[in-house]
Write an enzyme that holds these catalytic residues in place. Sequence first.
Site, PDB file in Angstrom:
ATOM      1  N   HIS A   1       0.848  -1.201   0.000  1.00  0.00           N
ATOM      2  CA  HIS A   1       0.000   0.000   0.000  1.00  0.00           C
ATOM      3  C   HIS A   1       0.887   1.257   0.000  1.00  0.00           C
ATOM      4  CE1 HIS A   1      -3.495   2.476   1.716  1.00  0.00           C
ATOM      5  NE2 HIS A   1      -2.446   3.229   1.971  1.00  0.00           N
ATOM      6  N   GLU A   2       1.879   1.260   0.909  1.00  0.00           N
ATOM      7  CA  GLU A   2       2.774   2.416   1.006  1.00  0.00           C
ATOM      8  C   GLU A   2       3.618   2.571  -0.267  1.00  0.00           C
ATOM      9  OE1 GLU A   2       2.443   4.676   3.265  1.00  0.00           O
ATOM     10  OE2 GLU A   2       0.986   3.446   4.327  1.00  0.00           O
TER      11      GLU A   2
ATOM     12  N   ASP B   1      -5.634   9.055   3.789  1.00  0.00           N
ATOM     13  CA  ASP B   1      -5.608   9.164   2.328  1.00  0.00           C
ATOM     14  C   ASP B   1      -6.865   9.837   1.767  1.00  0.00           C
ATOM     15  OD1 ASP B   1      -3.155   7.922   2.287  1.00  0.00           O
ATOM     16  OD2 ASP B   1      -3.999   5.927   2.012  1.00  0.00           O
TER      17      ASP B   1
ATOM     18  N   HIS C   1       1.882   4.466  -2.959  1.00  0.00           N
ATOM     19  CA  HIS C   1       2.044   5.923  -2.795  1.00  0.00           C
ATOM     20  C   HIS C   1       3.423   6.349  -3.313  1.00  0.00           C
ATOM     21  CE1 HIS C   1      -1.556   6.598  -0.416  1.00  0.00           C
ATOM     22  NE2 HIS C   1      -1.172   5.785   0.550  1.00  0.00           N
TER      23      HIS C   1
HETATM   24 ZN    ZN Z   1      -2.188   5.230   2.295  1.00  0.00          ZN
END
Ligand code: ZN
Length: 212
Positions: A49-50, A155, A53
């Site tokens: 997930h990170e 987010d 980004h």
């Molecule tokens: Zn996030």
Amino acid sequence: SFKIASIWGIPIELHLTFILLMSAVAILSYPSFYLFALILFLFIFVVLHELAHTFIARHYKIRVRKIVLYPIGGVSEIEEIPETPSIEWRLAIAGPLASLLIGAVLFGLSLIVTISAPRTPISASLGTAGSLMLDLATLNLLLGGFNLIPAFPMDGGRVFRAILAERMKFTDATKYATYIGRLFGIAMVVFGIIFPSYFLLIVVGLFVYIGA
Ligand code: ZN
């Protein structure tokens, strides 16, 4: 925090509280390592997930200092926060989208594994793998969905600010987004107090409130 790996030159660190949590889970769940495996895999998906980004940040030449894993999730420390709404919402939405996509893929895989397990000699192990995948699918879908709540600085809150910033001054958009973020923070804490099985929401709510 301790550095465990480095991807694209960005250090990935484990916070001390995370290591304590994993040790506690390992001891409490012994001799079944199901819960331990579940949390370990979940945090691999939190890293993904990170990294989603980070991937978008790199695309726009924004520096990511490091990724730190805490018991309640991952944090990408981004050097400069883009004041360009069109970049900010893409950067913010990449993580939740990655989690939702991972959740959908795991859900499909768990179905395949669970359906085909009885016809194999290792049906018991495959059955466990299937339910692990299903649990991880659920957690990833929750992670993606939860992060889309417009509670700045989560987010969804950043996406919300970017939408506001298209229509007003960036500082005003930030002001409104943090106001809504604080309200969500309070709501999460209250919810966690009323429903103790969601006690983690108290911690997350405090983080959101202070962060906002
Ligand atoms: Zn996030």
